[in-house]
Each structure stands twice: as structure tokens, then as C-alpha cells.
Design a protein around this motif. Structure first.
Motif, PDB file in Angstrom:
ATOM      1  N   TRP A 197       0.740  -1.116  -0.105  1.00 40.50           N
ATOM      2  CA  TRP A 197      -0.052   0.011   0.090  1.00 40.50           C
ATOM      3  C   TRP A 197       0.815   1.251  -0.163  1.00 40.50           C
ATOM      4  N   LEU A 198       2.266   1.151   0.658  1.00 39.79           N
ATOM      5  CA  LEU A 198       2.875   2.336   0.663  1.00 39.79           C
ATOM      6  C   LEU A 198       3.882   2.583  -0.505  1.00 39.79           C
ATOM      7  N   GLY A 199       3.812   1.254  -1.568  1.00 39.55           N
ATOM      8  CA  GLY A 199       4.786   1.269  -2.885  1.00 39.55           C
ATOM      9  C   GLY A 199       6.333   0.944  -2.334  1.00 39.55           C
ATOM     10  N   LYS A 238       0.786   6.478  -2.299  1.00 37.76           N
ATOM     11  CA  LYS A 238       1.110   5.494  -3.618  1.00 37.76           C
ATOM     12  C   LYS A 238       0.236   6.099  -4.822  1.00 37.76           C
ATOM     13  N   SER A 239      -1.029   6.271  -4.770  1.00 34.50           N
ATOM     14  CA  SER A 239      -1.952   6.794  -5.517  1.00 34.50           C
ATOM     15  C   SER A 239      -1.476   8.299  -6.036  1.00 34.50           C
ATOM     16  N   LEU A 240      -1.022   8.981  -5.245  1.00 37.89           N
ATOM     17  CA  LEU A 240      -0.482  10.445  -5.637  1.00 37.89           C
ATOM     18  C   LEU A 240       0.715  10.166  -6.568  1.00 37.89           C
ATOM     19  N   ASN A 241       1.561   9.340  -6.005  1.00 36.88           N
ATOM     20  CA  ASN A 241       2.740   9.352  -7.029  1.00 36.88           C
ATOM     21  C   ASN A 241       2.530   8.709  -8.396  1.00 36.88           C
ATOM     22  N   GLY A 252      -3.151   0.712 -12.246  1.00 36.80           N
ATOM     23  CA  GLY A 252      -4.279  -0.034 -11.543  1.00 36.80           C
ATOM     24  C   GLY A 252      -4.836   1.019 -10.435  1.00 36.80           C
ATOM     25  N   VAL A 253      -4.631   2.207 -10.454  1.00 39.74           N
ATOM     26  CA  VAL A 253      -5.318   3.286  -9.553  1.00 39.74           C
ATOM     27  C   VAL A 253      -6.689   3.276  -9.824  1.00 39.74           C
ATOM     28  N   ARG A 302       6.156  10.058  -0.495  1.00 37.65           N
ATOM     29  CA  ARG A 302       6.217   9.539   0.899  1.00 37.65           C
ATOM     30  C   ARG A 302       7.249  10.356   1.632  1.00 37.65           C
ATOM     31  N   ILE A 303       8.055  11.088   0.941  1.00 38.92           N
ATOM     32  CA  ILE A 303       9.235  12.039   1.284  1.00 38.92           C
ATOM     33  C   ILE A 303       8.656  13.251   1.483  1.00 38.92           C
ATOM     34  N   LEU A 304       7.881  13.681   0.391  1.00 40.44           N
ATOM     35  CA  LEU A 304       7.422  14.965   0.290  1.00 40.44           C
ATOM     36  C   LEU A 304       6.289  15.334   1.289  1.00 40.44           C
ATOM     37  N   ILE A 305       5.415  14.818   1.803  1.00 39.54           N
ATOM     38  CA  ILE A 305       4.411  14.946   2.701  1.00 39.54           C
ATOM     39  C   ILE A 305       5.112  15.321   4.022  1.00 39.54           C
ATOM     40  N   PRO A 306       5.942  14.432   4.586  1.00 44.98           N
ATOM     41  CA  PRO A 306       6.530  14.918   5.977  1.00 44.98           C
ATOM     42  C   PRO A 306       7.245  16.158   5.808  1.00 44.98           C
ATOM     43  N   ALA A 307       8.239  16.314   4.634  1.00 45.48           N
ATOM     44  CA  ALA A 307       9.056  17.416   4.631  1.00 45.48           C
ATOM     45  C   ALA A 307       8.023  18.808   4.424  1.00 45.48           C
TER      46      ALA A 307
END
Lengths: 264, 343
Positions: A118-120, B222-225, B238-239, B287-292
Motif C-alpha cells: 500500500w505504501l509502494g 502511492k496513488s499520488l505518486n 491500477g489506480v 512519501r518523502i514530500l508529505i512529511p517534509a
């Protein structure tokens, strides 16, 4: 048509393609039937506006067929979930990725999405597949570059690497040779040919490079206003089908040389 | 792309900067309080003056916490919209979300006076402001989305946002014409934007909404990426596009709506912070951008707030003016320097 080919992975039966709006249906083409088998390179040619992209979009499941069926690995495309479809079929579109800020590595890695959690998160298998895809397309040395730094030819190779990373039995490419010079057009199509042999993937591409497609494809789909013909390139030439591809007032197909010539 | 290790160094740095800016923000104000005193109060000790203790715990700490929530939430909603609309100029303010939220609040505050007491009694609950403004921003976002389905041109989307701003202004003008001075003043002060004077229960609501939004954003990463590739590619991976789009829209309207309800419409944080963050984080990976973005948003907002409260003076400037004064030049500078904004 004759019986089913061996190892059919992609099949269209009496397919009718076009657009459906609330009021009416616009049929672009109908009566399309063909089979693509494992490890086959299929070239799709036809004049502008004949419906090549519509056909490809229908085969990818991006738009619904107006009639008939598309089957992938003996399963009707309408009954396959988007996630399962993503593991059967990958695409290379004419559009560049929306975000040019992606690095090549990130872009190609996104191809692994159907296989990751789910997190890729990428597993070691995922990383291996990505590196192999970069290697097969000769883009290993580009991996740290950003997409906005790439030339058109490099971008196309990277886009193919992304589809390879998705690791699907079928890859569909919409005009992979546009915007490229002659050398890169030939390079890309030869790359596709090599990939079908090396990986046993089925690759279907649309193109305007008819002479290159004739030389490299195992099978060609020729879309003309009258009919949609599917056969090996040499048979299509001997039956004179390429002449019906375009209006004959300014160019004609020379079956001796296998290419179009300007009419004097 | 940098190695995970160098990213963790950036994150460590950002957390340290956030902690420092947080304490400095609390120490500055009409009365300066030494940092050592603040540290002792925050760690559960006593300040040497009881008035300082009171100022820090009952006034400045809630305000600083609100600032952190507002900054991080707005920045995240800006990031989500830039990805969703594939437009580097998207943000809650530019796309008219803040205007929509303002409209919701205007109808609630000003309309209460006009339409009688039934609505007026609702006003006592801070939730009603949140719901009204979240609803307002949700409706605007839906409208903007409906336009994007018809018009692929990103310019048109921005113009729609501007038009919503005008419509809001017009409706507010009409409402204010018919409402009494007290209600009008209440609305005008709200629209200046304010981070202070929040009750702990209000902060709890704001924190719930913001944390929920951030959680949803992270879960969608993941979908945002995949969306960075464009809609068609995302679908081929598959999104589930409709569901993803809906989740992102709800997330951004909850974030922008709740924040606007409490702090007023605050400009430029949502637009500028993701771009400022991309100066250090070269990755496009959410996954990196959101916390940053979350950390940089909090830091930026704390700095803007520190400037707005004019240290050692009696006056406080409207926070909205400060974020615009800082945010707009940053966007112009990025555009001029890099020639184009990437997302």
C-alpha cells in the motif's frame, strides 16, 4: 479467420470501437478481429484519424468497446479488475509524464506499483526488475537525471523501461516513434523487436513508419476506410493492401521496394 | 535522487529547526520572555515570574500549536492540489477554496443576523464554523473539478478560482449590506486571519481535522505518486481514479475548510511551501514530500506569525498580510530563477 493461434494472449473478436455520448454512438471502426500471440511484435498502421488511438485505448481498457469483446489471457477485459489488468498489460502513451520533476529512476520505479504494497515499498525483486528494464533499454546511465533533462529519444526509451518494469506479458505503445529522428525511430522499433525475442512479451505498437514496421513486425494490422486487415507484412504486400492505406493521388506503395514513393 | 540517508539528515535538521522556531515564536511578543524560561515552562517546570507562566501556557503555547497545525495543514493541501490538478500554481487560496470557505462562514455569521435566531444558536458551537467553511471549500473544489473534466486547460482552472473569489466578495458585500455592525465586525476580523485566542477545545477540533487530513494524504501517497504520471498512466497502473480523486478532494477540503474556519483565509502558504520544500527535497516521492512539506509549512507559518506579532510592540498585524508579503515574492523569485515551476 482460421482457428485460434498458439499461446494467444490478446484477442479482439468482432470489435466495434468509437465514442458513446448520451445522445448517440459514434462508431470509428467495426468488425475488428485479430489474435496476438506470445512473443509477437505487432505493428498497427493507418492514416491520421482512422482510429488507431481509439483502438489502442479500447484494447487497454481505457475506454469501453461499443460492441464485441477484447480478451486478455482468455479473460474478457470488462471482467478484469483495474489492479489485475495492470499486471497483464502496460502502456506507453504519447503523453509525457505530467510531472517533469521525476527522476528517471523514480519514473521507472512507478512501473512497479501493481506489485508493491500500500505504501509502494520496493522489494529487492522490484529493484532487480527496475535495473533490468533500464539495462534492456540502455538507460542505466540516465537513472539520476530528471525527466525535463532528457531528449525525446531518451524519454521514449525511459517510457519503455517503465512499461518493462511493470513486467506484464503485453505492452501496448501509442506511436512510440513520433518526434524522433530517423535513427531513433529505427532504434526504438528494433528495440521493441529485440524485446519480444528476449522476453517473450507481446508488443503492439501504432506507428506512421510503415516501411520500418513492414521490415520489423511479425504481424501488421492495417486500418483502411474499407476494411481492417491483419496478416504478415509480406502477405499484405503481395495482396496490394498497402495501396488502399492512403488516397492514391500523391503517393503510392511500391511493392518492389516495400515503401511509399511520391507520385510525379 | 538522494540516498535515504541524506534525506534522514534533512529531516533531522528540519525537526531541530522546527523546535527552535517554535520556542522562539513563543518567546517573542509584546513581552519578550527568555528562551530558558520557556524551556522550563514547556518541560513542566515553573517560570520565575507567574505572569510569564500564564502568558506562555494560556496564550502563546495554544497560539503556537495552532500556527503549527495551520501551517502544516495548508501546505499539505497545497501539495495535494498541485499533484491532483497537475498544476504548479494550484493551492487552496488560488483555486478559490479559501474563498469558498469564507463564503460558508459569511453565510453563517452574517446570515445568522438576517435569517433569525435559529441559525444564530448554531453559531455557539465551533463545529458549525468548521462545517460551514469545509462545506464551502468542498463545493468550490467540486466546481473546479467539474470544470477540469470539461476543460483540460490549466489556465482556465486558475481563472475559475479567481472568479469564485469575486463571487464570494460580491455575496459577502450583499450580506454585509443587510447585517448589523456587530456581526460585520465579527466577520471582518475573522477574514483578517488570526491564530490567537483559540480555546483548547477549538484547538482539539483543528488538530483532529488536520491530523485526519495528513493521515489521509499519507495513506494516498502511492496513488499520488502514480498521478504524477498523468491520469491515463495512473489508471494503467491500477489506480482507481474516481475513488482516489474523491479522497484527495475530501482531504483538501477538510484541511482547508477547518483551517480557514479557525484562522481565517490565509494566503500563499499552500502555494509557496511545496515549492520551497522542493528546493531541498529533489524527490517527487510523496512519501518523502508529505512529511517534509509538513515540517517546512509549520516552520514557515511560525516565522510569519513571529513577524506578524511585531516583537516588543503592542500591535499585531493581520497574519494574512504577512503570508502574502512573504509568499508572493518567494513564488516570483522561484519563477524568475528557475524559469518554470516544477511539481
Amino acid at each position: 479467420m482460421e482457428g485460434k493461434k498458439k499461446h494467444t494472449v490478446l484477442e479482439a473478436v468482432d470489435l466495434s470501437i468509437g465514442y458513446r455520448s448520451k445522445r448517440k454512438e459514434t462508431v470509428v471502426a467495426n468488425g475488428i478481429s485479430f489474435q496476438c500471440s506470445k512473443g509477437e511484435l505487432i505493428g498497427l498502421v493507418g492514416a491520421n484519424g482512422i482510429g488507431k488511438s481509439t483502438l489502442l485505448r479500447t484494447l487497454c481498457g481505457m475506454q469501453a468497446a461499443l460492441g464485441g469483446t477484447v480478451s486478455i489471457l482468455d479473460q474478457s477485459i470488462a471482467s478484469i479488475t483495474p489492479m489485475a489488468l495492470a499486471t497483464h498489460l502496460s502502456v506507453v502513451l504519447t503523453e509525457a509524464p505530467s510531472s517533469k520533476n521525476l527522476s528517471v529512476m523514480e519514473f521507472v520505479s512507478l512501473g512497479r506499483q501493481p506489485h508493491t504494497n500500500w505504501l509502494g515499498k520496493l522489494s529487492s525483486t522490484d529493484r532487480e526488475t527496475i535495473l533490468r528494464a533500464l539495462e534492456q533499454t540502455e538507460t542505466l546511465d540516465l537513472q539520476q537525471k530528471k525527466c525535463y533533462e532528457l531528449s525525446d529519444g531518451q524519454m521514449q526509451r525511459v517510457a519503455i523501461a517503465r512499461a518493462l518494469a511493470q513486467d506484464t506479458p503485453i505492452i501496448i505503445l501509442d506511436e512510440p516513434t513520433t518526434h524522433l529522428d530517423l535513427y531513433h525511430r529505427a532504434y526504438i522499433l528494433k528495440l521493441l523487436k529485440r524485446l519480444t525475442k528476449e522476453t517473450q512479451k507481446t508488443i503492439l505498437f501504432s506507428t506512421h513508419e510503415i516501411d520500418l514496421a513492414i521490415q520489423l513486425s511479425d504481424t501488421m494490422i492495417v486500418m483502411t476506410p474499407e476494411a481492417i486487415l491483419v496478416d504478415e507484412p509480406c502477405n499484405l504486400i503481395s495482396q496490394g493492401h498497402f495501396n488502399s492505406l492512403f488516397p492514391e493521388d500523391s503517393i503510392f506503395f511500391d511493392s518492389e521496394t516495400g515503401r511509399f514513393t511520391v507520385r510525379e | 535522487m538522494k540516498s535515504p540517508r541524506s534525506y534522514s539528515r534533512i529531516f533531522l535538521l528540519l525537526v531541530i529547526v522546527l523546535a527552535i522556531v517554535f520556542c522562539v515564536n513563543i518567546s517573542l511578543g509584546s513581552v519578550g520572555i527568555p528562551l530558558s524560561e520557556i524551556l522550563s515552562v514547556l518541560t513542566g517546570g515553573e517560570a520565575s515570574k507567574s505572569s510569564w507562566q500564564y502568558i506562555v501556557l494560556d496564550y502563546r503555547l495554544p497560539k503556537a500549536l495552532t500556527t503549527v497545525l495551520v501551517g502544516s495543514g495548508l501546505a499539505i493541501s497545497g501539495l495535494l492540489m498541485q499533484t491532483l490538478f497537475r498544476n504548479p500554481l494550484a493551492g487552496p487560496f488560488v483555486l478559490g477554496l479559501s474563498s469558498g470557505a469564507s463564503l460558508g462562514v459569511a453565510i453563517l455569521i452574517l446570515g445568522a443576523g438576517i435569517f433569525g435566531t435559529a441559525l444564530g444558536s448554531l453559531l455557539t458551537s465551533p463545529w458549525s464554523l468548521v462545517i460551514a467553511s469545509a462545506l464551502g471549500s468542498f463545493l468550490v473544489l467540486l466546481a473546479v473539478l467539474a470544470v477540469t473534466l470539461r476543460v483540460k486547460d490549466t489556465m482556465a482552472i486558475l481563472i475559475i478560482g479567481l472568479m469564485f473569489g469575486s463571487v464570494t466578495a460580491a455575496v459577502v458585500a450583499v450580506l454585509s449590506y443587510f447585517s448589523n455592525a456587530e456581526k460585520l465586525q465579527q466577520y471582518v476580523f475573522w477574514s483578517f486571519g488570526s491564530l490567537g485566542n483559540q480555546s483548547w477545545s477549538g484547538i482539539a477540533i483543528l488538530a483532529t481535522c488536520t491530523l485526519l487530513g495528513i493521515f489521509l494524504a499519507f495513506v494516498s501517497s502511492k496513488s499520488l505518486n502514480a498521478l504524477l504520471l498523468g491520469e491515463n498512466y495512473a489508471r494503467s497502473l491500477g489506480v482507481r481514479l474516481k475513488r482516489t480523486t474523491l479522497v484527495i478532494i475530501i482531504t483538501t477540503s477538510v484541511l482547508a475548510g477547518a483551517i480557514t474556519a479557525f484562522a481565517g483565509p490565509i494566503a500563499f502558504i499552500g502555494l509557496a511551501v511545496p515549492h520551497i520544500t522542493r528546493q531541498w527535497i529533489t524527490s517527487s516521492d510523496h512519501r518523502i514530500l508529505i512529511p517534509a512539506v509538513l515540517l517546512v509549512g509549520s516552520i514557515t507559518m511560525l516565522i510569519c506569525d513571529a513577524v506578524a506579532q511585531l516583537p516588543y510592540l503592542e500591535y499585531t498585524l493581520p497574519i494574512n498580510a504577512i503570508t502574502s508579503l512573504i509568499g508572493a515574492p518567494v513564488v516570483i523569485w522561484l519563477l524568475v530563477r528557475k524559469r518554470k515551476l516544477l511539481f
